[in-house]
Design a protein around this motif. Structure first.
Motif, short mmCIF file in Angstrom:
data_model
loop_
_atom_site.label_atom_id
_atom_site.label_comp_id
_atom_site.label_asym_id
_atom_site.label_seq_id
_atom_site.Cartn_x
_atom_site.Cartn_y
_atom_site.Cartn_z
N LEU A 199 0.64 -1.19 0.04
CA LEU A 199 0.01 0.10 -0.07
C LEU A 199 0.81 1.23 -0.12
CD1 LEU A 199 -2.76 -0.86 2.61
CD2 LEU A 199 -3.16 -0.39 0.07
N GLY A 200 2.15 1.03 0.39
CA GLY A 200 3.19 2.26 0.14
C GLY A 200 3.49 2.82 1.42
N ALA A 201 3.03 2.22 2.72
CA ALA A 201 3.49 2.56 3.92
C ALA A 201 4.93 2.14 4.22
CB ALA A 201 2.60 1.97 4.83
N THR A 202 5.48 3.05 4.96
CA THR A 202 6.94 2.44 5.64
C THR A 202 6.70 1.78 6.73
OG1 THR A 202 7.99 4.59 4.74
CG2 THR A 202 8.97 3.45 6.27
N VAL A 203 6.94 0.87 6.98
CA VAL A 203 6.70 -0.22 8.16
C VAL A 203 8.07 -0.35 8.85
CG1 VAL A 203 5.81 -2.41 9.11
CG2 VAL A 203 4.91 -1.24 6.87
N GLU A 204 8.30 0.44 10.02
CA GLU A 204 9.19 0.01 10.93
C GLU A 204 9.09 -0.65 12.14
OE1 GLU A 204 12.32 3.04 13.59
OE2 GLU A 204 10.97 4.06 11.83
N PRO A 205 9.40 -1.71 11.97
CA PRO A 205 9.04 -2.93 13.15
C PRO A 205 10.02 -2.50 14.38
CG PRO A 205 10.53 -4.01 11.65
CD PRO A 205 10.22 -2.65 11.03
N MET A 206 9.37 -2.71 15.53
CA MET A 206 10.16 -2.69 16.78
C MET A 206 10.82 -4.18 16.95
SD MET A 206 9.87 0.31 17.39
CE MET A 206 10.69 0.29 19.21
N PRO A 207 11.91 -4.04 17.79
CA PRO A 207 12.72 -5.42 18.12
C PRO A 207 11.84 -6.23 19.04
CG PRO A 207 13.75 -3.70 19.15
CD PRO A 207 12.89 -2.87 18.28
N PRO A 208 12.25 -7.55 18.92
CA PRO A 208 11.38 -8.31 20.05
C PRO A 208 11.46 -7.60 21.35
CG PRO A 208 12.73 -9.81 18.55
CD PRO A 208 13.16 -8.28 18.22
N SER A 209 10.36 -8.08 22.28
CA SER A 209 10.48 -7.33 23.35
C SER A 209 10.09 -8.22 24.33
CB SER A 209 9.52 -5.97 23.55
OG SER A 209 9.28 -5.60 24.98
N ALA A 210 10.50 -8.19 25.92
CA ALA A 210 10.03 -9.03 27.05
C ALA A 210 8.64 -8.96 27.26
CB ALA A 210 11.36 -8.86 27.88
N SER A 211 8.21 -7.62 26.90
CA SER A 211 6.78 -7.31 27.32
C SER A 211 6.01 -6.65 26.38
CB SER A 211 6.78 -6.78 28.73
OG SER A 211 7.50 -5.56 28.69
N LEU A 212 4.87 -6.64 26.56
CA LEU A 212 4.08 -5.60 25.69
C LEU A 212 4.03 -4.31 26.17
CD1 LEU A 212 0.70 -7.73 24.94
CD2 LEU A 212 2.45 -7.25 23.25
N LYS A 213 4.44 -3.94 27.49
CA LYS A 213 4.45 -2.62 28.13
C LYS A 213 5.73 -1.93 27.76
CE LYS A 213 5.08 -0.17 32.31
NZ LYS A 213 4.87 -0.26 33.90
#
Length: 347
Positions: free
Chosen positions: A99-113
């Protein structure tokens, strides 16, 4: 055959399917519910001159809002930059990129917080470097209420609102909060029943930990500015097992394939109707069940039977516990850890 023709797929996705589950229960079933709020928010910001065609809109998302904002940007000729939660799967990310969006994923995290906090901080970094970007602030800006007015009108045209309960996930507060706000303009007695996961500060369940919690999008580890706690009459908190039981029951009994928050809302709605059989109930199903197949629906054989579950009725937040708790909120204010000044819908 006469039918409505849309100029863009986002316009079609902004409207829910209305499914009558029984004589007093209506399900608002969306493919991607937040398209309604994102489309109207972007249209309004363009109309007001806050943003211009060609600008870049940025926000953090665990999934549904990312898809909604990307569609709205595609619809109105804007660029989209998403700071994606670890819960954004490959299927959605691929759609966003095409769709043309720039997607910047966050690294794996120990918690959703930690994941949520990192995403918001990353948005702030981007804004410091790129002042022409506009932060949509889905967690804090009441512009996201506006898109639910037509849906409230739709509900009003099909349901007796004089004895109505709206039941759905709280999330950012825009969907359930907006529906109640707009419905109460003509029927102040409309009751609002919020659904929350455990481990969320929004309605004070952060002290109860559910090791399997994946009910993305309806709770929060950080305060949300556009949740108006004083709109809610009752709150239900669900753990994974109870939400899965509700989702399986919704699919088995009504063939509605929806996400875990819809399953939790379905259980809550059945309980509210059991307490007051004369009430009409509208249940929100904000997304489909596809992204929950591997982690949830594939375990349907081990899900408890919905008919055998009942909530723990509590009077204080400290009393809540798994797998399901219920409390009269009575339109009270925010609990201490969620104390961000609440906002009401734009008129």
């Amino acid at each position: 055959m006469n039918g409505h023709v849309d100029g863009h797929i986002a316009d079609a996705l902004s409207r829910p399917a209305l499914v009558r589950l029984d004589s007093r229960t209506l399900c608002l079933r969306f493919e991607t519910m937040k398209v309604a709020s994102a489309l109207e928010a972007v249209r309004h910001l363009l109309e007001c001159g806050t943003i211009e065609h060609g600008d870049t809109l940025v926000d953090s998302s665990s999934g549904i809002y990312a898809h909604a904002l990307a569609l709205a940007c595609h619809r109105y000729g804007l660029h989209c930059h998403i700071i994606a939660s670890t819960t954004v799967d490959r299927t959605l990310r691929t759609q966003l990129e095409i769709l043309g969006a720039t997607v910047e994923p966050m690294p794996p995290s120990a918690s959703l917080k930690l994941d949520q906090s990192r995403r918001v901080e990353r948005v702030r970094e981007i804004l410091r470097d790129r002042p022409r970007y506009h932060w949509m602030r889905q967690y804090h800006d009441d512009v996201h209420y506006r898109g639910y007015r037509p849906i409230a009108d739709l509900v009003r045209s099909h349901v007796d609102c004089s004895r109505l309960s709206v039941v759905g996930g709280v999330g950012t507060g825009a969907s359930t909060g907006a529906l109640a706000t707009f419905l109460r303009e003509t029927d102040p007695s409309v009751e609002l029943v919020g659904v929350q996961p455990f481990d969320s500060v929004t309605f004070g369940s952060e002290h109860v930990h559910d090791p399997e919690i994946i009910i993305a999008g309806i709770g929060s580890s950080i305060p949300f500015g556009n949740v108006d706690h004083t709109l809610y009459d009752t709150v239900h908190w669900f753990g994974f097992d109870a939400a899965l039981a509700g989702s399986v029951a919704l699919l088995r009994e009504h063939a509605v394939f929806a996400g875990l928050s819809a399953g939790a809302a379905y259980l809550a709605a059945r309980w509210e109707q059991r307490l007051d059989p004369d009430r009409h109930v509208v249940v929100l199903a904000p997304d489909t069940g596809h992204r929950y197949v591997d982690a949830a629906y594939s375990r349907h054989a081990e899900a408890p039977l919905a008919a055998e579950l009942r909530p723990l009725q509590i009077k204080k937040l400290a009393e809540m516990g798994l797998p399901w708790s219920r409390m009269h909120w009575d339109r009270a204010g925010a609990p201490p850890n969620a104390a961000v000044e609440a906002v009401r819908a734009a008129s």
